[in-house]
Design a protein around this motif. Structure first.
Motif, PDB file in Angstrom:
ATOM      1  N   ARG A  83      51.856  75.603  91.007  1.00  0.00           N
ATOM      2  CA  ARG A  83      51.812  74.549  92.039  1.00  0.00           C
ATOM      3  C   ARG A  83      50.392  74.315  92.525  1.00  0.00           C
ATOM      4  O   ARG A  83      49.954  73.178  92.700  1.00  0.00           O
ATOM      5  CB  ARG A  83      52.709  74.947  93.210  1.00  0.00           C
TER       6      ARG A  83
ATOM      7  N   ASP B  32      58.982  73.108  86.332  1.00  0.00           N
ATOM      8  CA  ASP B  32      60.442  73.162  86.200  1.00  0.00           C
ATOM      9  C   ASP B  32      60.885  74.392  85.414  1.00  0.00           C
ATOM     10  O   ASP B  32      61.884  75.043  85.749  1.00  0.00           O
ATOM     11  CB  ASP B  32      60.952  71.896  85.525  1.00  0.00           C
TER      12      ASP B  32
ATOM     13  N   ASP C 197      51.614  70.572  85.017  1.00  0.00           N
ATOM     14  CA  ASP C 197      52.527  69.475  84.708  1.00  0.00           C
ATOM     15  C   ASP C 197      53.947  69.839  85.154  1.00  0.00           C
ATOM     16  O   ASP C 197      54.310  71.004  85.294  1.00  0.00           O
ATOM     17  CB  ASP C 197      52.501  69.161  83.203  1.00  0.00           C
ATOM     18  N   VAL C 198      54.744  68.803  85.356  1.00  0.00           N
ATOM     19  CA  VAL C 198      56.084  68.967  85.923  1.00  0.00           C
ATOM     20  C   VAL C 198      56.960  69.858  85.054  1.00  0.00           C
ATOM     21  O   VAL C 198      57.732  70.682  85.545  1.00  0.00           O
ATOM     22  CB  VAL C 198      56.754  67.581  86.111  1.00  0.00           C
TER      23      VAL C 198
END
Length: 605
Positions: free
Chosen positions: A53, A63, A58-59
Protein backbone atom coordinates in the motif's frame (compact mmCIF):
# COMPACT_ATOMS: atom_id res chain seq x y z
CA UNK A 1 6.55 -2.72 -8.62
CA UNK A 2 5.34 -6.04 -7.27
CA UNK A 3 3.45 -8.70 -9.19
CA UNK A 4 0.80 -10.84 -7.53
CA UNK A 5 2.66 -14.02 -8.51
CA UNK A 6 5.92 -12.78 -6.98
CA UNK A 7 4.12 -11.80 -3.79
CA UNK A 8 2.53 -15.21 -3.41
CA UNK A 9 5.90 -16.88 -3.92
CA UNK A 10 7.51 -14.58 -1.33
CA UNK A 11 4.88 -15.14 1.37
CA UNK A 12 3.86 -18.76 0.72
CA UNK A 13 3.57 -20.75 3.95
CA UNK A 14 6.66 -22.79 4.77
CA UNK A 15 4.47 -25.59 6.13
CA UNK A 16 1.87 -27.62 4.25
CA UNK A 17 -1.09 -27.53 6.63
CA UNK A 18 -3.00 -30.24 4.78
CA UNK A 19 -0.29 -32.76 5.66
CA UNK A 20 -0.14 -31.57 9.26
CA UNK A 21 -3.90 -31.86 9.78
CA UNK A 22 -5.10 -35.31 8.68
CA UNK A 23 -8.84 -35.55 8.10
CA UNK A 24 -9.11 -38.50 10.47
CA UNK A 25 -7.55 -36.60 13.32
CA UNK A 26 -8.70 -33.02 12.61
CA UNK A 27 -7.29 -29.63 13.31
CA UNK A 28 -7.12 -30.27 17.05
CA UNK A 29 -3.92 -32.32 16.59
CA UNK A 30 -2.04 -29.27 15.41
CA UNK A 31 1.05 -28.58 17.54
CA UNK A 32 1.84 -25.37 19.40
CA UNK A 33 4.87 -24.91 17.13
CA UNK A 34 2.60 -24.94 14.05
CA UNK A 35 0.24 -22.38 15.59
CA UNK A 36 3.21 -20.14 16.38
CA UNK A 37 4.46 -20.52 12.81
CA UNK A 38 1.06 -19.55 11.44
CA UNK A 39 0.94 -16.49 13.70
CA UNK A 40 4.34 -15.42 12.39
CA UNK A 41 3.16 -15.90 8.79
CA UNK A 42 0.08 -13.75 9.44
CA UNK A 43 2.26 -10.99 10.88
CA UNK A 44 4.62 -11.24 7.89
CA UNK A 45 1.74 -11.12 5.42
CA UNK A 46 0.25 -8.07 7.21
CA UNK A 47 3.56 -6.20 6.95
CA UNK A 48 3.84 -7.13 3.29
CA UNK A 49 0.32 -5.85 2.57
CA UNK A 50 1.08 -2.55 4.29
CA UNK A 51 4.32 -2.23 2.32
CA UNK A 52 2.46 -2.72 -0.95
CA UNK A 53 0.00 0.00 0.00
CA UNK A 54 2.75 2.43 0.96
CA UNK A 55 4.58 1.74 -2.32
CA UNK A 56 1.43 2.29 -4.37
CA UNK A 57 1.73 -1.19 -5.86
CA UNK A 58 -0.63 -2.28 -8.63
CA UNK A 59 -4.14 -3.34 -7.65
CA UNK A 60 -3.62 -6.99 -8.56
CA UNK A 61 -0.67 -7.26 -6.16
CA UNK A 62 -2.62 -5.70 -3.31
CA UNK A 63 -5.64 -7.92 -3.99
CA UNK A 64 -3.44 -11.02 -4.00
CA UNK A 65 -1.90 -9.93 -0.70
CA UNK A 66 -5.34 -9.37 0.82
CA UNK A 67 -6.51 -12.78 -0.37
CA UNK A 68 -3.46 -14.54 1.04
CA UNK A 69 -3.81 -12.77 4.40
CA UNK A 70 -7.48 -13.69 4.52
CA UNK A 71 -6.68 -17.35 3.90
CA UNK A 72 -4.14 -17.36 6.70
CA UNK A 73 -6.58 -15.78 9.14
CA UNK A 74 -9.34 -18.25 8.21
CA UNK A 75 -6.97 -21.14 8.84
CA UNK A 76 -6.00 -19.70 12.23
CA UNK A 77 -9.67 -19.16 13.13
CA UNK A 78 -10.52 -22.74 12.22
CA UNK A 79 -7.65 -24.07 14.32
CA UNK A 80 -8.56 -21.88 17.29
CA UNK A 81 -12.21 -22.92 17.09
CA UNK A 82 -11.40 -26.60 16.90
CA UNK A 83 -8.82 -26.38 19.64
CA UNK A 84 -11.20 -24.48 21.89
CA UNK A 85 -13.87 -27.19 21.61
CA UNK A 86 -11.67 -29.87 23.08
CA UNK A 87 -12.35 -30.73 26.69
CA UNK A 88 -8.96 -30.39 28.28
CA UNK A 89 -10.25 -31.10 31.74
CA UNK A 90 -9.00 -27.75 33.01
CA UNK A 91 -11.07 -25.83 35.51
CA UNK A 92 -13.06 -23.06 33.89
CA UNK A 93 -11.54 -19.65 34.54
CA UNK A 94 -13.98 -17.25 36.16
CA UNK A 95 -14.51 -13.89 34.49
CA UNK A 96 -13.12 -11.04 36.58
CA UNK A 97 -15.88 -8.45 36.55
CA UNK A 98 -14.13 -5.10 37.02
CA UNK A 99 -13.28 -2.00 35.07
CA UNK A 100 -9.84 -1.52 33.57
CA UNK A 101 -7.20 0.13 35.74
CA UNK A 102 -7.62 3.89 35.94
CA UNK A 103 -11.26 3.80 34.79
CA UNK A 104 -14.56 3.62 36.66
CA UNK A 105 -18.32 3.55 36.25
CA UNK A 106 -20.53 6.40 37.42
CA UNK A 107 -23.98 5.59 38.83
CA UNK A 108 -27.09 7.65 38.19
CA UNK A 109 -26.64 9.93 41.22
CA UNK A 110 -22.98 10.56 40.35
CA UNK A 111 -23.85 11.21 36.71
CA UNK A 112 -26.46 13.75 37.77
CA UNK A 113 -23.71 15.58 39.66
CA UNK A 114 -21.27 15.27 36.75
CA UNK A 115 -23.86 16.62 34.31
CA UNK A 116 -24.45 19.52 36.69
CA UNK A 117 -20.71 20.30 36.61
CA UNK A 118 -20.59 19.98 32.84
CA UNK A 119 -23.63 22.24 32.37
CA UNK A 120 -22.02 25.00 34.41
CA UNK A 121 -18.78 24.73 32.41
CA UNK A 122 -20.52 24.73 29.02
CA UNK A 123 -22.75 27.63 30.03
CA UNK A 124 -19.67 29.67 30.94
CA UNK A 125 -18.00 28.74 27.64
CA UNK A 126 -20.97 30.00 25.65
CA UNK A 127 -21.32 33.08 27.88
CA UNK A 128 -17.78 34.04 26.90
CA UNK A 129 -18.57 33.66 23.18
CA UNK A 130 -17.27 30.15 22.59
CA UNK A 131 -18.44 27.75 19.88
CA UNK A 132 -18.22 23.95 20.09
CA UNK A 133 -15.83 21.55 18.35
CA UNK A 134 -15.51 17.76 18.47
CA UNK A 135 -12.39 15.86 17.37
CA UNK A 136 -11.73 12.08 17.17
CA UNK A 137 -10.81 10.28 20.37
CA UNK A 138 -7.79 8.77 18.59
CA UNK A 139 -5.26 10.39 16.29
CA UNK A 140 -2.44 9.33 14.00
CA UNK A 141 0.58 8.60 16.17
CA UNK A 142 2.77 11.07 14.27
CA UNK A 143 0.30 13.87 15.09
CA UNK A 144 0.80 13.34 18.84
CA UNK A 145 4.51 12.48 18.80
CA UNK A 146 7.02 15.05 20.05
CA UNK A 147 4.50 17.41 21.66
CA UNK A 148 4.49 16.37 25.33
CA UNK A 149 8.11 16.25 26.47
CA UNK A 150 8.73 13.69 29.20
CA UNK A 151 5.00 12.86 29.28
CA UNK A 152 5.30 11.28 25.84
CA UNK A 153 5.56 7.91 27.60
CA UNK A 154 2.03 8.33 28.94
CA UNK A 155 0.39 8.15 25.50
CA UNK A 156 -1.76 5.07 24.88
CA UNK A 157 -0.65 3.49 21.59
CA UNK A 158 -3.11 1.46 19.54
CA UNK A 159 -2.17 -1.59 17.49
CA UNK A 160 -1.68 -1.19 13.76
CA UNK A 161 -5.07 -0.45 12.23
CA UNK A 162 -5.08 -1.05 8.50
CA UNK A 163 -1.70 0.53 7.89
CA UNK A 164 -2.07 3.49 10.30
CA UNK A 165 -0.18 3.84 13.58
CA UNK A 166 -2.71 5.36 15.98
CA UNK A 167 -2.87 6.54 19.59
CA UNK A 168 -5.58 7.72 21.97
CA UNK A 169 -5.56 11.48 22.40
CA UNK A 170 -3.60 12.78 25.38
CA UNK A 171 -5.40 16.12 25.53
CA UNK A 172 -7.64 18.38 23.40
CA UNK A 173 -4.92 20.90 22.56
CA UNK A 174 -2.90 18.96 19.99
CA UNK A 175 -6.02 17.68 18.14
CA UNK A 176 -7.29 21.28 18.03
CA UNK A 177 -3.98 22.46 16.58
CA UNK A 178 -4.16 19.71 13.96
CA UNK A 179 -7.72 20.80 13.12
CA UNK A 180 -6.66 24.44 12.81
CA UNK A 181 -3.73 23.48 10.57
CA UNK A 182 -6.05 21.46 8.31
CA UNK A 183 -8.27 24.56 8.07
CA UNK A 184 -5.33 26.60 6.77
CA UNK A 185 -4.40 28.25 10.08
CA UNK A 186 -6.89 31.04 9.43
CA UNK A 187 -9.55 30.55 12.12
CA UNK A 188 -9.79 33.42 14.60
CA UNK A 189 -12.29 32.39 17.23
CA UNK A 190 -13.10 31.01 20.68
CA UNK A 191 -13.47 27.22 20.46
CA UNK A 192 -14.47 24.79 23.19
CA UNK A 193 -14.39 21.01 23.48
CA UNK A 194 -15.61 18.63 26.18
CA UNK A 195 -14.66 14.96 25.98
CA UNK A 196 -12.53 12.12 27.25
CA UNK A 197 -8.74 11.94 27.01
CA UNK A 198 -6.32 9.17 27.94
CA UNK A 199 -3.00 8.94 29.79
CA UNK A 200 -1.13 5.86 30.97
CA UNK A 201 -0.41 7.40 34.36
CA UNK A 202 -0.51 5.95 37.87
CA UNK A 203 -4.18 6.43 38.75
CA UNK A 204 -5.74 7.42 42.06
CA UNK A 205 -9.42 7.08 41.25
CA UNK A 206 -10.76 8.61 44.48
CA UNK A 207 -8.84 11.82 43.73
CA UNK A 208 -10.07 12.01 40.13
CA UNK A 209 -6.64 11.02 38.76
CA UNK A 210 -7.63 8.60 36.03
CA UNK A 211 -6.31 6.97 32.88
CA UNK A 212 -9.57 7.79 31.11
CA UNK A 213 -10.91 11.17 32.17
CA UNK A 214 -12.97 14.10 30.93
CA UNK A 215 -11.53 17.48 30.09
CA UNK A 216 -13.26 20.70 29.12
CA UNK A 217 -11.16 23.12 27.04
CA UNK A 218 -11.69 26.61 25.69
CA UNK A 219 -9.07 28.09 23.36
CA UNK A 220 -8.80 31.51 21.76
CA UNK A 221 -7.15 31.30 18.34
CA UNK A 222 -5.78 33.99 16.07
CA UNK A 223 -3.89 37.28 16.30
CA UNK A 224 -5.24 39.69 18.93
CA UNK A 225 -3.77 42.60 20.86
CA UNK A 226 -1.22 41.58 23.53
CA UNK A 227 -2.47 39.71 26.61
CA UNK A 228 -6.19 40.40 26.06
CA UNK A 229 -7.04 36.76 25.22
CA UNK A 230 -4.78 35.66 28.08
CA UNK A 231 -6.70 37.76 30.61
CA UNK A 232 -10.02 36.62 29.10
CA UNK A 233 -9.09 32.96 29.64
CA UNK A 234 -8.07 33.56 33.27
CA UNK A 235 -11.31 35.46 33.91
CA UNK A 236 -13.26 32.56 32.39
CA UNK A 237 -11.49 30.07 34.67
CA UNK A 238 -12.24 32.15 37.78
CA UNK A 239 -15.90 32.41 36.74
CA UNK A 240 -16.25 28.64 36.28
CA UNK A 241 -14.53 27.67 39.55
CA UNK A 242 -16.63 30.21 41.47
CA UNK A 243 -19.87 28.87 40.00
CA UNK A 244 -18.84 25.27 40.73
CA UNK A 245 -18.32 26.12 44.41
CA UNK A 246 -15.06 24.17 44.68
CA UNK A 247 -14.04 26.25 47.70
CA UNK A 248 -11.10 28.62 47.94
CA UNK A 249 -8.91 28.39 44.85
CA UNK A 250 -5.77 30.03 43.50
CA UNK A 251 -4.70 30.62 39.91
CA UNK A 252 -0.93 30.26 39.80
CA UNK A 253 0.70 32.24 36.96
CA UNK A 254 4.10 32.31 35.35
CA UNK A 255 5.57 33.05 31.92
CA UNK A 256 7.64 30.59 29.91
CA UNK A 257 9.82 33.41 28.56
CA UNK A 258 10.64 34.57 32.09
CA UNK A 259 11.43 31.02 33.12
CA UNK A 260 13.59 30.37 30.04
CA UNK A 261 15.38 33.66 30.68
CA UNK A 262 16.11 32.62 34.25
CA UNK A 263 17.54 29.30 33.06
CA UNK A 264 19.76 31.08 30.55
CA UNK A 265 20.98 33.62 33.10
CA UNK A 266 21.72 30.83 35.60
CA UNK A 267 23.77 28.94 32.99
CA UNK A 268 21.51 26.05 31.96
CA UNK A 269 22.62 24.70 28.56
CA UNK A 270 20.05 25.17 25.79
CA UNK A 271 19.62 21.43 25.30
CA UNK A 272 18.69 20.99 28.98
CA UNK A 273 16.18 23.84 29.36
CA UNK A 274 13.06 21.74 28.70
CA UNK A 275 14.14 18.86 30.96
CA UNK A 276 15.13 21.24 33.77
CA UNK A 277 11.78 22.99 33.31
CA UNK A 278 10.05 19.64 33.85
CA UNK A 279 11.98 19.17 37.08
CA UNK A 280 11.04 22.62 38.38
CA UNK A 281 7.39 21.83 37.60
CA UNK A 282 7.46 19.19 40.38
CA UNK A 283 7.94 21.76 43.14
CA UNK A 284 4.23 21.63 43.93
CA UNK A 285 4.65 17.95 44.90
CA UNK A 286 8.29 17.65 46.07
CA UNK A 287 10.55 19.77 48.31
CA UNK A 288 13.41 21.72 46.75
CA UNK A 289 16.08 19.23 47.80
CA UNK A 290 14.34 16.44 45.90
CA UNK A 291 13.98 18.60 42.79
CA UNK A 292 17.60 19.72 43.02
CA UNK A 293 18.68 16.10 43.29
CA UNK A 294 16.80 15.29 40.07
CA UNK A 295 18.45 18.25 38.30
CA UNK A 296 21.97 17.35 39.32
CA UNK A 297 22.06 13.56 39.63
CA UNK A 298 19.56 12.55 36.96
CA UNK A 299 19.84 15.39 34.45
CA UNK A 300 23.49 16.34 34.82
CA UNK A 301 23.14 19.96 35.90
CA UNK A 302 25.90 21.41 38.04
CA UNK A 303 25.02 22.04 41.68
CA UNK A 304 25.85 25.76 41.60
CA UNK A 305 23.55 26.33 38.59
CA UNK A 306 20.76 24.46 40.38
CA UNK A 307 21.25 26.67 43.46
CA UNK A 308 20.96 29.81 41.32
CA UNK A 309 17.68 28.49 39.90
CA UNK A 310 16.48 27.80 43.46
CA UNK A 311 16.98 31.44 44.39
CA UNK A 312 14.59 32.51 41.62
CA UNK A 313 11.89 29.84 41.81
CA UNK A 314 11.29 30.38 45.54
CA UNK A 315 9.55 33.69 44.80
CA UNK A 316 5.79 34.04 44.60
CA UNK A 317 3.39 36.94 45.06
CA UNK A 318 1.45 39.47 43.01
CA UNK A 319 2.21 42.44 40.74
CA UNK A 320 4.84 43.67 43.19
CA UNK A 321 7.02 40.69 42.28
CA UNK A 322 7.56 42.35 38.89
CA UNK A 323 9.44 45.20 40.62
CA UNK A 324 11.84 42.67 42.13
CA UNK A 325 12.46 41.09 38.74
CA UNK A 326 12.92 44.44 36.99
CA UNK A 327 15.58 45.36 39.56
CA UNK A 328 17.58 42.28 38.50
CA UNK A 329 19.98 43.71 35.89
CA UNK A 330 21.29 40.37 34.50
CA UNK A 331 17.71 39.12 34.10
CA UNK A 332 16.50 42.31 32.39
CA UNK A 333 19.47 42.05 30.01
CA UNK A 334 18.01 38.75 28.78
CA UNK A 335 15.69 39.35 25.80
CA UNK A 336 13.37 36.49 26.64
CA UNK A 337 12.93 37.42 30.30
CA UNK A 338 12.41 41.10 29.47
CA UNK A 339 9.61 40.29 27.02
CA UNK A 340 7.94 37.99 29.56
CA UNK A 341 8.06 40.65 32.29
CA UNK A 342 6.54 43.20 29.91
CA UNK A 343 3.71 40.78 29.09
CA UNK A 344 3.02 40.18 32.78
CA UNK A 345 2.75 43.92 33.44
CA UNK A 346 0.02 44.21 30.79
CA UNK A 347 -1.70 41.08 32.10
CA UNK A 348 -1.91 42.30 35.69
CA UNK A 349 -3.46 45.57 34.51
CA UNK A 350 -6.16 43.65 32.64
CA UNK A 351 -6.79 41.21 35.50
CA UNK A 352 -7.38 44.19 37.76
CA UNK A 353 -10.12 45.31 35.35
CA UNK A 354 -11.62 41.80 35.41
CA UNK A 355 -11.62 42.00 39.25
CA UNK A 356 -9.83 38.68 39.72
CA UNK A 357 -6.44 39.81 41.09
CA UNK A 358 -7.33 38.41 44.52
CA UNK A 359 -7.35 34.91 42.98
CA UNK A 360 -3.89 35.23 41.38
CA UNK A 361 -0.46 34.09 42.59
CA UNK A 362 2.58 34.96 40.47
CA UNK A 363 4.53 31.77 41.16
CA UNK A 364 8.05 31.53 39.78
CA UNK A 365 8.16 27.76 40.40
CA UNK A 366 5.31 27.05 37.98
CA UNK A 367 6.79 25.52 34.82
CA UNK A 368 4.20 23.26 33.13
CA UNK A 369 6.00 20.29 31.60
CA UNK A 370 4.46 20.28 28.12
CA UNK A 371 6.80 21.32 25.33
CA UNK A 372 4.39 23.38 23.27
CA UNK A 373 3.90 26.32 25.70
CA UNK A 374 5.52 29.57 24.60
CA UNK A 375 4.13 32.34 26.83
CA UNK A 376 1.95 32.69 29.89
CA UNK A 377 1.21 29.48 31.80
CA UNK A 378 -1.22 28.90 34.68
CA UNK A 379 -2.94 26.30 36.79
CA UNK A 380 -5.75 26.32 39.32
CA UNK A 381 -5.26 24.71 42.72
CA UNK A 382 -7.40 24.13 45.79
CA UNK A 383 -6.59 23.02 49.32
CA UNK A 384 -6.84 19.36 48.27
CA UNK A 385 -4.42 19.80 45.34
CA UNK A 386 -1.19 19.19 47.25
CA UNK A 387 -0.30 15.83 48.84
CA UNK A 388 -1.39 15.58 52.52
CA UNK A 389 1.10 17.29 54.82
CA UNK A 390 3.09 18.83 51.98
CA UNK A 391 4.50 22.30 52.73
CA UNK A 392 3.58 24.69 49.96
CA UNK A 393 6.62 26.87 50.73
CA UNK A 394 9.13 24.06 50.46
CA UNK A 395 11.25 26.04 47.99
CA UNK A 396 11.88 28.80 50.52
CA UNK A 397 13.82 26.63 52.93
CA UNK A 398 17.58 26.76 52.50
CA UNK A 399 18.34 24.46 55.43
CA UNK A 400 18.54 20.75 54.73
CA UNK A 401 15.12 19.20 55.11
CA UNK A 402 14.14 15.59 55.22
CA UNK A 403 13.11 14.27 51.87
CA UNK A 404 9.40 13.83 51.49
CA UNK A 405 8.61 10.13 51.21
CA UNK A 406 7.47 9.08 47.80
CA UNK A 407 3.80 8.04 47.61
CA UNK A 408 3.48 4.51 48.87
CA UNK A 409 1.71 1.84 46.90
CA UNK A 410 -1.21 -0.35 47.83
CA UNK A 411 -0.60 -4.00 48.46
CA UNK A 412 -0.59 -5.68 45.11
CA UNK A 413 -3.47 -7.97 44.25
CA UNK A 414 -2.34 -10.99 42.31
CA UNK A 415 -4.28 -10.22 39.14
CA UNK A 416 -1.40 -9.31 36.84
CA UNK A 417 -1.84 -5.55 37.28
CA UNK A 418 0.66 -2.89 38.25
CA UNK A 419 0.67 -1.52 41.81
CA UNK A 420 -1.56 1.48 42.50
CA UNK A 421 -0.54 4.55 44.49
CA UNK A 422 -1.83 4.88 48.03
CA UNK A 423 -4.60 7.49 47.81
CA UNK A 424 -3.87 8.74 51.34
CA UNK A 425 -0.46 9.98 50.15
CA UNK A 426 -1.62 11.74 46.98
CA UNK A 427 -3.37 15.06 46.39
CA UNK A 428 -5.95 15.89 43.74
CA UNK A 429 -3.39 17.99 41.86
CA UNK A 430 -4.30 21.02 39.78
CA UNK A 431 -7.96 21.08 38.72
CA UNK A 432 -7.36 23.22 35.64
CA UNK A 433 -4.34 24.41 33.68
CA UNK A 434 -3.24 25.90 30.39
CA UNK A 435 -1.17 28.50 28.65
CA UNK A 436 -0.16 30.14 25.41
CA UNK A 437 1.10 28.00 22.53
CA UNK A 438 1.91 30.20 19.53
CA UNK A 439 3.96 27.69 17.50
CA UNK A 440 2.01 24.43 17.68
CA UNK A 441 -0.28 25.07 14.70
CA UNK A 442 2.72 26.26 12.67
CA UNK A 443 4.53 23.00 13.48
CA UNK A 444 1.73 21.09 11.76
CA UNK A 445 1.46 23.38 8.73
CA UNK A 446 5.27 23.33 8.29
CA UNK A 447 5.38 19.53 8.49
CA UNK A 448 2.63 19.26 5.89
CA UNK A 449 3.94 21.97 3.52
CA UNK A 450 5.90 21.28 0.36
CA UNK A 451 9.64 21.82 0.59
CA UNK A 452 10.56 25.48 0.30
CA UNK A 453 6.98 26.66 0.82
CA UNK A 454 6.29 29.06 3.70
CA UNK A 455 3.92 27.57 6.27
CA UNK A 456 1.42 29.81 8.10
CA UNK A 457 1.18 29.80 11.90
CA UNK A 458 -1.62 30.69 14.30
CA UNK A 459 -1.15 31.97 17.88
CA UNK A 460 -3.37 30.26 20.45
CA UNK A 461 -4.06 30.27 24.16
CA UNK A 462 -6.34 27.95 26.10
CA UNK A 463 -7.35 26.31 29.35
CA UNK A 464 -8.11 22.67 30.20
CA UNK A 465 -10.45 21.92 33.10
CA UNK A 466 -10.22 18.48 34.72
CA UNK A 467 -13.85 17.48 35.18
CA UNK A 468 -13.04 14.26 37.09
CA UNK A 469 -10.85 16.08 39.60
CA UNK A 470 -13.55 18.71 40.09
CA UNK A 471 -16.12 15.95 40.55
CA UNK A 472 -13.92 14.40 43.26
CA UNK A 473 -14.15 17.73 45.13
CA UNK A 474 -17.81 18.56 44.42
CA UNK A 475 -19.37 15.10 44.93
CA UNK A 476 -18.88 14.84 48.74
CA UNK A 477 -20.42 18.31 49.11
CA UNK A 478 -23.26 17.27 46.82
CA UNK A 479 -24.03 14.26 49.02
CA UNK A 480 -23.72 16.33 52.19
CA UNK A 481 -26.27 18.84 50.89
CA UNK A 482 -28.75 16.11 49.99
CA UNK A 483 -28.82 16.77 46.28
CA UNK A 484 -31.14 14.68 44.16
CA UNK A 485 -30.18 12.15 41.50
CA UNK A 486 -33.05 12.89 39.10
CA UNK A 487 -34.98 15.88 37.83
CA UNK A 488 -38.42 14.20 37.84
CA UNK A 489 -40.92 16.69 39.29
CA UNK A 490 -44.21 14.77 39.07
CA UNK A 491 -45.15 11.12 39.62
CA UNK A 492 -48.63 10.25 38.26
CA UNK A 493 -50.47 7.54 40.20
CA UNK A 494 -53.88 5.87 40.23
CA UNK A 495 -56.00 4.85 43.21
CA UNK A 496 -58.20 1.80 42.90
CA UNK A 497 -58.48 0.78 39.24
CA UNK A 498 -55.23 1.13 37.30
CA UNK A 499 -56.52 3.89 34.98
CA UNK A 500 -53.54 3.16 32.73
CA UNK A 501 -54.75 5.12 29.70
CA UNK A 502 -55.70 8.11 31.87
CA UNK A 503 -52.30 8.06 33.55
CA UNK A 504 -50.45 7.89 30.21
CA UNK A 505 -52.55 10.74 28.79
CA UNK A 506 -51.78 13.00 31.76
CA UNK A 507 -48.09 12.05 31.80
CA UNK A 508 -47.74 13.07 28.16
CA UNK A 509 -49.53 16.38 28.71
CA UNK A 510 -47.21 17.26 31.57
CA UNK A 511 -44.12 16.26 29.58
CA UNK A 512 -45.23 18.36 26.60
CA UNK A 513 -45.62 21.31 28.98
CA UNK A 514 -41.96 20.91 30.00
CA UNK A 515 -42.64 19.23 33.36
CA UNK A 516 -40.47 16.13 33.89
CA UNK A 517 -42.91 13.36 34.74
CA UNK A 518 -42.91 9.61 35.34
CA UNK A 519 -45.31 6.78 36.28
CA UNK A 520 -45.14 3.10 37.24
CA UNK A 521 -45.24 0.86 34.17
CA UNK A 522 -47.85 -1.51 35.59
CA UNK A 523 -51.45 -1.99 34.46
CA UNK A 524 -53.03 -2.08 37.93
CA UNK A 525 -50.33 -1.16 40.46
CA UNK A 526 -51.01 -0.82 44.16
CA UNK A 527 -50.98 2.75 45.43
CA UNK A 528 -48.30 1.94 48.02
CA UNK A 529 -46.02 0.58 45.26
CA UNK A 530 -46.52 3.78 43.26
CA UNK A 531 -45.68 5.99 46.25
CA UNK A 532 -42.57 3.93 46.97
CA UNK A 533 -41.42 4.34 43.35
CA UNK A 534 -41.91 8.10 43.49
CA UNK A 535 -40.21 8.40 46.87
CA UNK A 536 -37.15 6.47 45.63
CA UNK A 537 -36.56 9.29 43.15
CA UNK A 538 -37.55 11.97 45.69
CA UNK A 539 -40.26 13.31 43.37
CA UNK A 540 -41.86 16.39 44.97
CA UNK A 541 -45.36 16.10 43.46
CA UNK A 542 -47.54 13.00 43.58
CA UNK A 543 -50.57 13.40 41.30
CA UNK A 544 -53.23 10.80 42.17
CA UNK A 545 -56.04 9.92 39.78
CA UNK A 546 -59.36 8.49 40.95
CA UNK A 547 -62.28 7.40 38.80
CA UNK A 548 -64.90 9.55 40.57
CA UNK A 549 -62.60 12.60 40.76
CA UNK A 550 -61.81 12.43 37.07
CA UNK A 551 -65.52 12.51 36.29
CA UNK A 552 -65.64 15.78 38.25
CA UNK A 553 -62.58 17.10 36.40
CA UNK A 554 -60.33 16.88 39.49
CA UNK A 555 -57.05 15.24 40.54
CA UNK A 556 -55.37 15.01 43.95
CA UNK A 557 -51.91 16.55 44.35
CA UNK A 558 -49.73 15.72 47.33
CA UNK A 559 -46.49 17.63 47.80
CA UNK A 560 -43.65 15.62 49.31
CA UNK A 561 -40.53 16.88 51.07
CA UNK A 562 -37.32 15.44 52.55
CA UNK A 563 -35.11 16.50 55.45
CA UNK A 564 -31.92 15.45 57.24
CA UNK A 565 -32.34 13.58 60.52
CA UNK A 566 -29.15 12.50 62.31
CA UNK A 567 -27.21 12.94 59.09
CA UNK A 568 -29.61 10.81 57.06
CA UNK A 569 -32.01 12.09 54.45
CA UNK A 570 -35.59 10.99 55.15
CA UNK A 571 -39.05 11.86 53.91
CA UNK A 572 -41.03 14.35 55.98
CA UNK A 573 -44.03 12.47 57.32
CA UNK A 574 -47.30 14.32 56.99
CA UNK A 575 -50.96 13.59 57.64
CA UNK A 576 -51.86 15.83 54.70
CA UNK A 577 -53.91 13.84 52.20
CA UNK A 578 -53.22 16.34 49.41
CA UNK A 579 -55.44 18.88 47.77
CA UNK A 580 -57.90 18.75 44.91
CA UNK A 581 -56.79 20.57 41.74
CA UNK A 582 -58.74 20.96 38.56
CA UNK A 583 -57.44 18.56 35.90
CA UNK A 584 -57.37 21.24 33.20
CA UNK A 585 -55.48 23.68 35.47
CA UNK A 586 -52.92 21.21 36.83
CA UNK A 587 -50.01 22.41 34.68
CA UNK A 588 -50.43 26.06 35.71
CA UNK A 589 -50.90 25.08 39.35
CA UNK A 590 -47.65 23.10 39.45
CA UNK A 591 -45.63 25.80 37.69
CA UNK A 592 -46.82 28.46 40.16
CA UNK A 593 -45.72 26.54 43.26
CA UNK A 594 -42.67 27.71 45.20
CA UNK A 595 -41.21 24.20 44.97
CA UNK A 596 -41.29 24.16 41.17
CA UNK A 597 -40.03 27.73 40.79
CA UNK A 598 -37.29 27.20 43.36
CA UNK A 599 -35.94 24.14 41.60
CA UNK A 600 -32.29 24.84 40.84
CA UNK A 601 -29.27 22.68 40.01
CA UNK A 602 -30.93 19.47 41.19
CA UNK A 603 -31.26 20.48 44.83
CA UNK A 604 -34.48 19.64 46.64
CA UNK A 605 -34.49 18.99 50.37
Amino acid sequence: MFSSRAFCRSYRLTTNFRTLIPKTIGIRTMTTETADSLTADIAQATVALNDLRLQNADVSSIDAAKKRLGELKKTMAAISSAGGSKDTGKKKERLLLKTAKGTRDYGSAEMFCREHVERIVKDAFTSYGGSALDTPVFERKDVLAGKYGEDQKLIFDLMDQGGEQLALRYDHTVPLARYLAMAGATIQSKIWQVGKVYRRDNPVVSKGRMREFSQADLDITGVWDPMIPDAEIISLLCTILTRLEVGEFTIKLNHRKILDGIFEVCGVPQDKIRTISSAVDKLDKLPWLEVKKEMTEEKGLSSDVADKIGEYVKHKGGPSLLDLLKADAPLMANTSAKQGISDMEILFTLLRAYKVLDKISFDMSLARGLDYYTGIIYEATVEASAPPGFAADATESTAPAPSKPKPSKKAKVDDGEEDELDESQVGVGSIAAGGRYDNLVGMFTAAAAAEGKKAPGLPCIGVSIGLDRIFAIVWPKWVEKGMRSKETMVYVMAAGDGLLEERITLVQELREAGIKTDFLAKKKPKLTAQFMAGERDEVPFAVILGGDELKEGLVTVKEQKWEFVDGKKTKVQSADQGMKVRRDDLINWIKKTATYQGWSSGRLI
